[in-house]
Write an enzyme that holds these catalytic residues in place. Structure first.
Site, PDB file in Angstrom:
ATOM      1  N   HIS A   1      62.339  30.640  59.698  1.00  0.00           N
ATOM      2  CA  HIS A   1      62.330  30.854  61.148  1.00  0.00           C
ATOM      3  C   HIS A   1      63.448  30.039  61.834  1.00  0.00           C
ATOM      4  O   HIS A   1      64.278  30.589  62.553  1.00  0.00           O
ATOM      5  CB  HIS A   1      60.963  30.456  61.709  1.00  0.00           C
ATOM      6  CG  HIS A   1      60.819  30.621  63.191  1.00  0.00           C
ATOM      7  ND1 HIS A   1      60.229  31.733  63.756  1.00  0.00           N
ATOM      8  CD2 HIS A   1      61.191  29.836  64.236  1.00  0.00           C
ATOM      9  CE1 HIS A   1      60.248  31.614  65.074  1.00  0.00           C
ATOM     10  NE2 HIS A   1      60.826  30.468  65.394  1.00  0.00           N
ATOM     11  N   GLU A   2      63.468  28.740  61.580  1.00  0.00           N
ATOM     12  CA  GLU A   2      64.471  27.890  62.242  1.00  0.00           C
ATOM     13  C   GLU A   2      65.879  28.241  61.766  1.00  0.00           C
ATOM     14  O   GLU A   2      66.851  28.109  62.519  1.00  0.00           O
ATOM     15  CB  GLU A   2      64.174  26.401  62.015  1.00  0.00           C
ATOM     16  CG  GLU A   2      62.810  25.925  62.548  1.00  0.00           C
ATOM     17  CD  GLU A   2      62.549  26.214  64.026  1.00  0.00           C
ATOM     18  OE1 GLU A   2      63.513  26.367  64.799  1.00  0.00           O
ATOM     19  OE2 GLU A   2      61.363  26.308  64.409  1.00  0.00           O
TER      20      GLU A   2
ATOM     21  N   HIS B   1      67.198  30.825  64.039  1.00  0.00           N
ATOM     22  CA  HIS B   1      67.747  30.229  65.270  1.00  0.00           C
ATOM     23  C   HIS B   1      69.116  29.615  64.975  1.00  0.00           C
ATOM     24  O   HIS B   1      70.060  29.741  65.753  1.00  0.00           O
ATOM     25  CB  HIS B   1      66.819  29.119  65.788  1.00  0.00           C
ATOM     26  CG  HIS B   1      65.561  29.612  66.453  1.00  0.00           C
ATOM     27  ND1 HIS B   1      65.570  30.481  67.513  1.00  0.00           N
ATOM     28  CD2 HIS B   1      64.242  29.332  66.215  1.00  0.00           C
ATOM     29  CE1 HIS B   1      64.314  30.719  67.921  1.00  0.00           C
ATOM     30  NE2 HIS B   1      63.494  30.038  67.133  1.00  0.00           N
TER      31      HIS B   1
ATOM     32  N   GLU C   1      64.426  34.188  69.842  1.00  0.00           N
ATOM     33  CA  GLU C   1      63.216  34.382  69.032  1.00  0.00           C
ATOM     34  C   GLU C   1      63.331  35.660  68.202  1.00  0.00           C
ATOM     35  O   GLU C   1      62.790  35.732  67.091  1.00  0.00           O
ATOM     36  CB  GLU C   1      61.998  34.424  69.963  1.00  0.00           C
ATOM     37  CG  GLU C   1      60.679  34.046  69.312  1.00  0.00           C
ATOM     38  CD  GLU C   1      60.632  32.633  68.729  1.00  0.00           C
ATOM     39  OE1 GLU C   1      61.513  31.795  69.034  1.00  0.00           O
ATOM     40  OE2 GLU C   1      59.700  32.375  67.947  1.00  0.00           O
TER      41      GLU C   1
HETATM   42 ZN    ZN Z   1      61.382  30.003  67.389  1.00  0.00          ZN
END
Ligand code: ZN
Length: 507
Positions: free
Chosen positions: A269-270, A273, A299
């Site tokens: 997830h990170e 980003h 997101e």
């Molecule tokens: Zn996030």
């Protein structure tokens, strides 16, 4: 009439100002990153002063009479400039207006209320004591409403707050995509509840050594394309990504040795980003455009890599042998298919941050409805727990046993963040819309992911999304890349296909 050389000189001044503002923003970000990762506890108050000083410098520069006249003059001549320069002027004007519209007294009051809010909330959540949190929450709602009234150009106060996270979005537009999404999600959930298929994630809850989890996470992030010569992965209590510019992107995670998903999917997830920020075009360095364009688009990128790639059968086709090699004991006798199923268990439950792909958006819709009504005054703070519990029962079918696991679970409102929650669900919707466009452009994408080749996808995302930074507004970017506006349809089809198949309940 301003002639060309005057316009060029105004633009040069704006670029110079943008560079200094960007430097100060990044310094502030670095101080904040350090505060949450490495800073010794004793430095807390000193650090608070340092951050406040940098923020004051930023505020003074952005609101100065010099900036005001620069913004005015630029607005008159901006038609002469190219798209990127106009976007830069738009951001400068936006920051200037935001900062000048809010009275200094309100800024100070809000800052105090926010830090008190987080402090009181931390204790209230631990003690399961909503009553002790209610007075400061009431104050935060009132101050946020007042702030919204200053920011508003005639729109609803809630919309003015939401617009700060999602420029161009409104609660009416959010409602228009949330409604069909809610109906479709609840129908799918109903069928999953009635399914004979029972999935469980027990295999993820065996013992996994943190250092090996980190090893696997780093390897995968490198394969996705995260550049460790321009980034870092560290530990923090609450995982986050912070870009100190596109050449210094810090991501964090936390490790739970008895639950693999936390760090495994957390790092993916990170990394999403991080890839976005590292992929901003180098020519946007030291400008106000050197970052992702909105919370939702950000997101969409983290969710794309975490869920659409990371929790897919295709991904584990390539990644499974390495995971099995690193954890021979925990994964002894476990098949790849069983592992993928364990990673995709659907379970209506109480806690948003632990929610699966199907139920997650329902958690967001509940928060959206409640915060909108808090800001409009339709819902009184005293009635929040009951309203919360009613919606959890209605949308997710779960009884909320206490406020700690109910309306006290998130820090957002305690930190004075209203209008932020919808971005999480909008990001989910966008992630599938972007992925559909990527699949159309890359017909072999599935095979590439199965083979562990992620550069075609990453390069496509970089040239269509990452490199533009903040140049395009979020909904404009979505339209450019997918040819469509925000739409719940693709996400609903994705859920039906993936989870309908997993649970044998496809319509
Ligand atoms: Zn996030």
């Amino acid at each position: 009439m301003t002639d060309r050389s005057e316009a060029a000189s105004l633009l040069a001044q704006a670029r110079e100002l943008g560079a200094v503002l960007s430097d100060l923003n990044q310094v502030s970000g670095l101080l904040g990153w350090d505060q949450q990762t490495l800073m010794p506890q004793g430095a807390a108050s000193q650090r608070g002063n340092q951050i406040a000083t940098v923020q004051t410098l930023l505020h003074d520069m952005i609101t100065s009479p010099k900036t005001a006249s620069l913004v005015r003059a630029l607005t008159e001549v901006q038609d002469q400039f190219g798209h990127t320069d106009r976007a830069m002027i738009r951001e400068l004007r936006r920051e200037h207006e935001r900062a000048t519209r809010i009275p200094a007294r309100l800024v100070v009051e809000l800052a105090h209320a926010q830090s008190e809010g987080v402090e009181v909330w931390t204790k209230a959540r631990a003690d399961n004591d909503f009553a002790s949190f209610a007075p400061i929450l009431r104050r935060l709602v009132a101050l946020s409403r007042e702030r919204a009234e200053h920011l508003s150009d005639g729109q609803e106060p809630y919309d003015a707050l939401h617009d700060e996270f999602e420029p161009g979005s409104t609660s009416a537009r959010v409602q228009a995509v949330f409604e069909p999404l809610r109906v479709a999600t609840m129908s799918l959930l109903d069928r999953i509840r009635g399914s004979e298929v029972r999935l469980d994630d027990a295999v993820l809850r065996r013992t996994y050594r943190a250092e090996l989890q980190e090893k696997f996470g780093r390897e995968q992030s490198v394969r996705f394309g995260f550049d460790y010569s321009r980034g870092r992965l560290d530990r923090s209590v609450h995982p986050f990504a912070e870009a100190i510019g596109r050449d210094d992107v810090r991501i964090t995670t936390r490790y739970d040795e008895n639950f693999l998903s936390t760090a495994l999917y957390g790092i993916l997830h990170e990394t999403g980003h991080g890839l976005y920020e590292q992929g901003v075009a180098p020519e946007l360095r030291r400008t106000l455009l050197e970052e992702g364009t909105s919370m939702a688009v950000h997101e969409s990128q983290s969710r794309l890599w975490e869920n659409l790639v990371g929790r897919s059968e295709d991904f584990w086709h390539g990644a499974w042998p390495r995971l099995a090699e690193l954890f021979p004991d925990a994964l002894d006798g476990v098949t790849r298919d069983a592992f993928v199923r364990a990673s995709n268990v659907v379970r209506p439950d109480l806690i948003r941050v632990e929610a699966d792909e199907v139920t997650y958006n329902l958690h967001i819709m509940i928060r959206f409805e409640l915060e909108r009504d808090l800001i409009s005054g339709k819902l009184d703070v005293a009635d929040l727990p009951e309203a919360w519990n009613t919606l959890y029962l209605e949308y997710l079918g779960v009884e909320v046993p206490d406020d700690a696991r109910g309306c006290l679970q998130d820090v957002h409102w305690a930190a004075g963040l209203f209008g932020y929650f919808p971005s999480y669900a909008i990001g989910n919707l966008m992630s599938v819309q972007f992925m559909q466009a990527a699949r159309a452009a890359l017909p072999d994408l599935s095979e590439q992911i199965r083979a562990g080749e992620f550069s075609p996808l990453r390069d496509w995302l970089a040239s269509n999304i990452y490199r533009h930074g903040k140049t395009h507004e979020p909904l404009e970017l979505l339209e450019r890349v997918t040819g469509k506006g925000l739409d719940a349809g693709p996400y609903i089809s994705y859920l039906e296909e993936k989870f309908g198949t997993l649970y044998g309940v496809k319509t």
